[in-house]
Design an enzyme around this catalytic site. Structure first.
Site, PDB file in Angstrom:
ATOM      1  N   CYS A 155       0.840  -1.195   0.000  1.00 15.80           N
ATOM      2  CA  CYS A 155       0.000   0.000   0.000  1.00 15.80           C
ATOM      3  C   CYS A 155       0.878   1.249   0.000  1.00 15.80           C
ATOM      4  O   CYS A 155       1.849   1.298   0.755  1.00 15.80           O
ATOM      5  CB  CYS A 155      -0.892  -0.041   1.238  1.00 15.80           C
ATOM      6  SG  CYS A 155      -1.937   1.395   1.444  1.00 15.80           S
ATOM      7  N   PRO A 156       0.574   2.206  -0.832  1.00 11.65           N
ATOM      8  CA  PRO A 156      -0.583   2.368  -1.732  1.00 11.65           C
ATOM      9  C   PRO A 156      -0.288   1.962  -3.174  1.00 11.65           C
ATOM     10  O   PRO A 156      -1.075   2.252  -4.068  1.00 11.65           O
ATOM     11  CB  PRO A 156      -0.848   3.869  -1.664  1.00 11.65           C
ATOM     12  CG  PRO A 156       0.535   4.453  -1.610  1.00 11.65           C
ATOM     13  CD  PRO A 156       1.326   3.469  -0.733  1.00 11.65           C
TER      14      PRO A 156
END
Length: 73
Positions: A16-17
């Protein structure tokens, strides 16, 4: 890749992200209604991908452990 998927985006191993950022970038040139499969093994993707779809107006069609299907708005 199955016939009803227009694009497969491989984000395996990314955290993430990055999976959602890669998905967003690759979807830009696709026509409305295109179906995309994102491959991602980051556990956060199960929250991030539906949230991205809700924010961007795309349709989140479902997920397995590592595959997420999205229809472009």
């Amino acid at each position: 890749m199955s016939d009803d998927i227009d694009l497969e985006v491989d984000a395996l191993g990314l955290l993430c992200p990055l999976p959602v950022l890669r998905l967003r970038k690759r979807m830009m040139d696709l026509p409305s209604g295109a179906r995309v499969r994102l491959l991602a093994d980051d556990p956060a993707a199960h929250v991030d991908v539906p949230h991205f779809c809700a924010e961007a107006g795309h349709t989140f069609e479902g997920a397995t452990d590592t595959a997420f299907t999205v229809r472009k708005a």
